[in-house]
Design an enzyme around this catalytic site. Sequence first.
Site, PDB file in Angstrom:
ATOM      1  N   LYS A 257      -2.514  12.033  10.581  1.00  0.00           N
ATOM      2  CA  LYS A 257      -1.498  11.010  10.869  1.00  0.00           C
ATOM      3  C   LYS A 257      -0.181  11.387  10.200  1.00  0.00           C
ATOM      4  O   LYS A 257      -0.140  11.667   9.004  1.00  0.00           O
ATOM      5  CB  LYS A 257      -1.976   9.655  10.344  1.00  0.00           C
ATOM      6  CG  LYS A 257      -0.924   8.550  10.401  1.00  0.00           C
ATOM      7  CD  LYS A 257      -1.390   7.306   9.649  1.00  0.00           C
ATOM      8  CE  LYS A 257      -0.261   6.298   9.510  1.00  0.00           C
ATOM      9  NZ  LYS A 257      -0.641   5.126   8.677  1.00  0.00           N
ATOM     10  N   ASP A 262       7.323   4.496   7.965  1.00  0.00           N
ATOM     11  CA  ASP A 262       6.641   3.331   8.524  1.00  0.00           C
ATOM     12  C   ASP A 262       7.286   2.064   7.987  1.00  0.00           C
ATOM     13  O   ASP A 262       7.018   1.649   6.856  1.00  0.00           O
ATOM     14  CB  ASP A 262       5.147   3.359   8.168  1.00  0.00           C
ATOM     15  CG  ASP A 262       4.412   2.164   8.753  1.00  0.00           C
ATOM     16  OD1 ASP A 262       4.953   1.531   9.685  1.00  0.00           O
ATOM     17  OD2 ASP A 262       3.298   1.873   8.279  1.00  0.00           O
ATOM     18  N   LYS A 269       7.581  -4.618   7.242  1.00  0.00           N
ATOM     19  CA  LYS A 269       6.985  -4.609   5.908  1.00  0.00           C
ATOM     20  C   LYS A 269       7.905  -5.297   4.905  1.00  0.00           C
ATOM     21  O   LYS A 269       9.126  -5.319   5.079  1.00  0.00           O
ATOM     22  CB  LYS A 269       6.739  -3.166   5.450  1.00  0.00           C
ATOM     23  CG  LYS A 269       5.616  -2.448   6.165  1.00  0.00           C
ATOM     24  CD  LYS A 269       5.463  -1.038   5.626  1.00  0.00           C
ATOM     25  CE  LYS A 269       4.319  -0.299   6.311  1.00  0.00           C
ATOM     26  NZ  LYS A 269       3.000  -0.813   5.926  1.00  0.00           N
ATOM     27  N   ASP A 280       3.816   8.057   4.511  1.00  0.00           N
ATOM     28  CA  ASP A 280       2.835   7.741   5.550  1.00  0.00           C
ATOM     29  C   ASP A 280       2.548   8.928   6.458  1.00  0.00           C
ATOM     30  O   ASP A 280       1.747   8.827   7.387  1.00  0.00           O
ATOM     31  CB  ASP A 280       3.314   6.538   6.380  1.00  0.00           C
ATOM     32  CG  ASP A 280       2.167   5.709   6.922  1.00  0.00           C
ATOM     33  OD1 ASP A 280       1.061   5.793   6.366  1.00  0.00           O
ATOM     34  OD2 ASP A 280       2.376   4.970   7.902  1.00  0.00           O
ATOM     35  N   ASP A 339       2.216  -3.196  12.595  1.00  0.00           N
ATOM     36  CA  ASP A 339       2.091  -2.401  11.363  1.00  0.00           C
ATOM     37  C   ASP A 339       0.727  -1.726  11.266  1.00  0.00           C
ATOM     38  O   ASP A 339       0.439  -1.053  10.288  1.00  0.00           O
ATOM     39  CB  ASP A 339       2.339  -3.289  10.135  1.00  0.00           C
ATOM     40  CG  ASP A 339       2.541  -2.472   8.864  1.00  0.00           C
ATOM     41  OD1 ASP A 339       2.961  -1.302   8.982  1.00  0.00           O
ATOM     42  OD2 ASP A 339       2.276  -2.994   7.766  1.00  0.00           O
ATOM     43  N   GLU A 341      -0.162   0.768  13.138  1.00  0.00           N
ATOM     44  CA  GLU A 341       0.243   1.791  14.112  1.00  0.00           C
ATOM     45  C   GLU A 341      -0.516   3.099  13.955  1.00  0.00           C
ATOM     46  O   GLU A 341      -0.678   3.849  14.920  1.00  0.00           O
ATOM     47  CB  GLU A 341       1.747   2.051  14.007  1.00  0.00           C
ATOM     48  CG  GLU A 341       2.196   3.029  12.934  1.00  0.00           C
ATOM     49  CD  GLU A 341       1.844   2.597  11.509  1.00  0.00           C
ATOM     50  OE1 GLU A 341       1.586   3.482  10.676  1.00  0.00           O
ATOM     51  OE2 GLU A 341       1.809   1.382  11.227  1.00  0.00           O
ATOM     52  N   ARG A 343      -3.628   3.811  13.521  1.00  0.00           N
ATOM     53  CA  ARG A 343      -4.855   3.909  14.312  1.00  0.00           C
ATOM     54  C   ARG A 343      -4.543   4.117  15.797  1.00  0.00           C
ATOM     55  O   ARG A 343      -5.346   4.679  16.529  1.00  0.00           O
ATOM     56  CB  ARG A 343      -5.727   2.678  14.099  1.00  0.00           C
ATOM     57  CG  ARG A 343      -5.126   1.372  14.535  1.00  0.00           C
ATOM     58  CD  ARG A 343      -5.781   0.176  13.872  1.00  0.00           C
ATOM     59  NE  ARG A 343      -5.400   0.099  12.469  1.00  0.00           N
ATOM     60  CZ  ARG A 343      -5.870  -0.847  11.621  1.00  0.00           C
ATOM     61  NH1 ARG A 343      -6.730  -1.750  12.055  1.00  0.00           N
ATOM     62  NH2 ARG A 343      -5.476  -0.866  10.368  1.00  0.00           N
TER      63      ARG A 343
END
Length: 491
Positions: A257, A262, A269, A280, A339, A341, A343
């Site tokens: 990933k 993010d 967030k 991230d 949030d 995202e 996955r």
Amino acid sequence: MKLTVKIQSIEKINSQALIIGLFEKTKTTRSESKVEGLDQSISDMVSVDGFKAGLGEVTRVLRPMGMSARELILVGLGPQEKFDEDAFTRAARAALAATRAESVSVLLSDWCLENKTEEWSVLQLAIAAGTAFEPLTEENRKLLEKRHVNIIVRQKGIALTQTAEIGQAIASAINRAKVWGNLPANICTPSYLADEAKKLASVKGVTVKIHDEKAARKIGMNAFLAVAQGSREAPRFIELHYSGAGKNESPVCLVGKAITLDAGGLCLKPSAHITEMKFDMAGGAAVLAVFEAIAKEKWPINLVALIPACENLPDGAAYKPSDVIKTLSGKTVEITNTDAEGRLILADALTYASRFEPQAIIDVATLTGAVQVALGSDISGLFVNDPVLCDMVETSADVAHDPVWALPFGGRRFKELIKSNVADCVNTGPRGVGGSCVAATFLSQFVDDETPWAHLDVAATAYKSGKDAHSTGRPVALLMMLLHQMASVAE
């Protein structure tokens, strides 16, 4: 960094610095090789300097008696009865970071663990030698390039030399992942990572494919592109192949990933730690670093690396809660939280991985804050669908001293939590209910049950939070040892 393993008497060591470990309440080295004046020098350091040999405590003496080394470095090993793997690595890093010498010898015989082989100790020293400096500044990086570390052992063998080489490769890969992870988000963009990957095209056996937005859309990566559509930074799907084994041998597929920033999308967030969301992309950085190291070291394995790279930002074009997205697999997902995202981009990447008929898929992601609640900040979450692969990952984690803990996923209860009334599933479960396990259950839908698959949730271990937030380079060491184990089995 140059690394050697030798059998050598202390008086003949001509390195600029010599490192010796000392347990609490001990005033002399346990080495069989005695040097006139050395034990007295150590005794003086203990008595006069107040050196207590507490774990990680370091003291130095210049021009030690009877030795050609410029400086003697004593590192505390703490109480002997409490000396374990953590103590070993902590002491090694402290000692190696305490000197600016370009040539360093480490007397290993005094502080090998009784329940570990000498190979394990050499491996950990080799990794520590290349990663001791924290943070990894440009000055420290240049010192590491010049440094020659000599590990003094009781009995030299080709296995120890090979182990040292593996440790050196791991350390180099960890540092690469750290450098990428620590870069600011306006520099380490999806295009930047893609450009770094392109540099590997000149390595023998490596093929590089960079899929831009148009190519990803043609493939059908709608979930990946949905996450990316709120950003002006163009997404990149990075595909790397390394052929180090026979053509008929199935590859191992690594998926990382890489959300280069993010912000949470429209489900924004909180501002408190949003600057840390540049980390991230740590999973992608780890996968890219491991791939680079293995290809350059010419390990006998076939490897595929897939890195979906994009940003997750709020914008008028951003994907929205209540959207329904058709993934590459054909499954539809109702968005309940933008949030969640990671996955989504992994769903398309995992589906894409299946076309290579891999012998195993391992994905790495800073996926859920819930994993830190479950396991703390030192252990990565492991979710795996195959007992043999699980054993291999856990064994590699133990050898690499990069710990994991297997957690449950799938099953009726977790699947119930991601049911949707309008799609095949939702992308998040109820708040506070096994978030890491639910996320792994979501991902498992995009992997064939017959393909061994491991998911590493490194949200708590890939970087350190706080004032001095920085990348740790994990789980590079674990992945390298796992792939070494797989390559050895194949041979």
